[in-house]
Write a protein that holds these residues in place. Sequence first.
Motif, PDB file in Angstrom:
ATOM      1  N   ALA A 165       0.827  -1.200   0.000  1.00  0.00           N
ATOM      2  CA  ALA A 165       0.000   0.000   0.000  1.00  0.00           C
ATOM      3  C   ALA A 165       0.861   1.249   0.000  1.00  0.00           C
ATOM      4  CB  ALA A 165      -0.940  -0.018   1.210  1.00  0.00           C
ATOM      5  N   ASP A 166       1.960   1.233   0.760  1.00  0.00           N
ATOM      6  CA  ASP A 166       2.839   2.403   0.810  1.00  0.00           C
ATOM      7  C   ASP A 166       3.472   2.686  -0.551  1.00  0.00           C
ATOM      8  OD1 ASP A 166       2.278   2.788   3.475  1.00  0.00           O
ATOM      9  OD2 ASP A 166       4.080   1.730   4.186  1.00  0.00           O
ATOM     10  N   THR A 167       3.863   1.633  -1.247  1.00  0.00           N
ATOM     11  CA  THR A 167       4.472   1.801  -2.574  1.00  0.00           C
ATOM     12  C   THR A 167       3.492   2.442  -3.550  1.00  0.00           C
ATOM     13  OG1 THR A 167       5.947  -0.084  -2.259  1.00  0.00           O
ATOM     14  CG2 THR A 167       5.507   0.600  -4.530  1.00  0.00           C
ATOM     15  N   LEU A 168       2.253   1.948  -3.542  1.00  0.00           N
ATOM     16  CA  LEU A 168       1.241   2.473  -4.457  1.00  0.00           C
ATOM     17  C   LEU A 168       0.854   3.901  -4.091  1.00  0.00           C
ATOM     18  CD1 LEU A 168      -0.913  -0.745  -4.748  1.00  0.00           C
ATOM     19  CD2 LEU A 168       0.411   0.316  -6.586  1.00  0.00           C
ATOM     20  N   ARG A 169       0.766   4.153  -2.784  1.00  0.00           N
ATOM     21  CA  ARG A 169       0.425   5.511  -2.334  1.00  0.00           C
ATOM     22  C   ARG A 169       1.496   6.498  -2.786  1.00  0.00           C
ATOM     23  NH1 ARG A 169      -0.204   4.234   2.492  1.00  0.00           N
ATOM     24  NH2 ARG A 169      -2.443   3.786   2.473  1.00  0.00           N
ATOM     25  N   ALA A 170       2.742   6.112  -2.651  1.00  0.00           N
ATOM     26  CA  ALA A 170       3.841   6.983  -3.063  1.00  0.00           C
ATOM     27  C   ALA A 170       3.847   7.197  -4.578  1.00  0.00           C
ATOM     28  CB  ALA A 170       5.170   6.389  -2.614  1.00  0.00           C
ATOM     29  N   ALA A 171       3.555   6.144  -5.332  1.00  0.00           N
ATOM     30  CA  ALA A 171       3.526   6.265  -6.793  1.00  0.00           C
ATOM     31  C   ALA A 171       2.436   7.223  -7.250  1.00  0.00           C
ATOM     32  CB  ALA A 171       3.331   4.887  -7.419  1.00  0.00           C
ATOM     33  N   LEU A 172       1.268   7.168  -6.590  1.00  0.00           N
ATOM     34  CA  LEU A 172       0.148   8.018  -6.988  1.00  0.00           C
ATOM     35  C   LEU A 172       0.337   9.466  -6.549  1.00  0.00           C
ATOM     36  CD1 LEU A 172      -2.752   5.524  -6.250  1.00  0.00           C
ATOM     37  CD2 LEU A 172      -2.117   6.435  -8.501  1.00  0.00           C
ATOM     38  N   GLU A 173       1.138   9.694  -5.525  1.00  0.00           N
ATOM     39  CA  GLU A 173       1.385  11.069  -5.083  1.00  0.00           C
ATOM     40  C   GLU A 173       2.078  11.895  -6.153  1.00  0.00           C
ATOM     41  OE1 GLU A 173       3.576  10.849  -1.473  1.00  0.00           O
ATOM     42  OE2 GLU A 173       1.804  10.426  -0.214  1.00  0.00           O
ATOM     43  N   ALA A 179      -4.528  12.485 -10.260  1.00  0.00           N
ATOM     44  CA  ALA A 179      -5.211  11.663  -9.262  1.00  0.00           C
ATOM     45  C   ALA A 179      -5.400  12.448  -7.969  1.00  0.00           C
ATOM     46  CB  ALA A 179      -4.416  10.397  -8.987  1.00  0.00           C
ATOM     47  N   THR A 180      -6.645  12.527  -7.519  1.00  0.00           N
ATOM     48  CA  THR A 180      -6.963  13.178  -6.245  1.00  0.00           C
ATOM     49  C   THR A 180      -7.887  12.269  -5.444  1.00  0.00           C
ATOM     50  OG1 THR A 180      -8.853  14.344  -7.225  1.00  0.00           O
ATOM     51  CG2 THR A 180      -6.739  15.498  -7.222  1.00  0.00           C
ATOM     52  N   ASP A 181      -8.091  12.635  -4.189  1.00  0.00           N
ATOM     53  CA  ASP A 181      -8.968  11.842  -3.307  1.00  0.00           C
ATOM     54  C   ASP A 181      -8.577  10.367  -3.317  1.00  0.00           C
ATOM     55  OD1 ASP A 181     -10.448  14.171  -2.779  1.00  0.00           O
ATOM     56  OD2 ASP A 181     -11.721  13.825  -4.535  1.00  0.00           O
ATOM     57  N   VAL A 182      -7.277  10.119  -3.248  1.00  0.00           N
ATOM     58  CA  VAL A 182      -6.766   8.740  -3.338  1.00  0.00           C
ATOM     59  C   VAL A 182      -6.977   8.019  -2.011  1.00  0.00           C
ATOM     60  CG1 VAL A 182      -4.726   7.312  -3.713  1.00  0.00           C
ATOM     61  CG2 VAL A 182      -5.064   9.404  -5.064  1.00  0.00           C
ATOM     62  N   ALA A 183      -7.569   6.819  -2.084  1.00  0.00           N
ATOM     63  CA  ALA A 183      -7.730   5.962  -0.905  1.00  0.00           C
ATOM     64  C   ALA A 183      -7.090   4.612  -1.214  1.00  0.00           C
ATOM     65  CB  ALA A 183      -9.204   5.789  -0.567  1.00  0.00           C
ATOM     66  N   VAL A 184      -6.131   4.201  -0.375  1.00  0.00           N
ATOM     67  CA  VAL A 184      -5.434   2.928  -0.572  1.00  0.00           C
ATOM     68  C   VAL A 184      -5.644   2.071   0.666  1.00  0.00           C
ATOM     69  CG1 VAL A 184      -3.218   1.818  -1.022  1.00  0.00           C
ATOM     70  CG2 VAL A 184      -3.695   4.083  -1.990  1.00  0.00           C
TER      71      VAL A 184
END
Length: 308
Positions: A234-242, A247-252
Amino acid sequence: MTPVIETRALSKRYGSHAALHDLDLVVDPGTVFGLVGPNGAGKTTTLRLLLDIIRPSAGTVRVLGSDPRTGGAALRRRIGFVPGELRLDGRTSGRALLAHLAEISGPVAPGTIEALAERLGLDLGRPVRTLSKGNKQKIGLVQAFMHRPPLLVLDEPTSGLDPLVQREFLTMVREARDAGQTVLLSSHVLSEIQQSADEVVVLAQGRIVARGSVESLRSASVRRLRAVIVDASADTLRAALEGVPAATDVAVTTSPSAGAVHVAATVRGEVDAVVRALMAGRLLDLTVEEPDLEESILDLYSRSETDR
């Protein structure tokens, strides 16, 4: 190809109030052109300027190759018009009224009035004053279409019509386009624009805030994205989407039992960069909800308000 309608920096002021600001429009022959906006956006003002019902404060306008201010009756006979507030009254029947209007508008092929009335479910024998708003609107549609003009200018044309008649009206619009006629359709009923228009201009407070095809307006607006991914934390994907501005309102969230990560996000514009970011893992499932035209236009309005 000479445009059917062309305006340059067209503006209209009422005292200190600017109803229309520097409007540039080009409407090509044989197309359905949608003019979208809420009440007060400038739609009706634009149509009245095109028809010389009112005069511009600045700018130029050409309709069917002529200046509406000098085109006179000859130009008006080449246009079918339904006003936004159609007022009809009198003791005469719908049939007699349409026959009178046919003498003014130009040649109407025998049987055309009756055929259009049948398609719209209009009783031509009833006195006009006894007709409901919807049936008066049908008379307005018949008189606009009956002489098959090269240009149809329709301001909120389905006002008061039931859904089945609205559907038949949209069929008539598509038939007119297929026959080479041009249709300028102004409406706040976005479904009819979505189903019929080749090109759309979005007005807000007298200004164009967007233009393009229905599809391009959708693609420029927000979409809802959901994905299921494995082989990435989850941390990897969250960092990639930042690092993806779209992409806004991202929920992982992580699903421990399934060993998968669930991602939900709002995407503005193209989704390609978002999908590439998700490829940090292995994509099991991806859902992108396409916005309808209404959602797209509401988004455009909100952005235009923010920019002011």
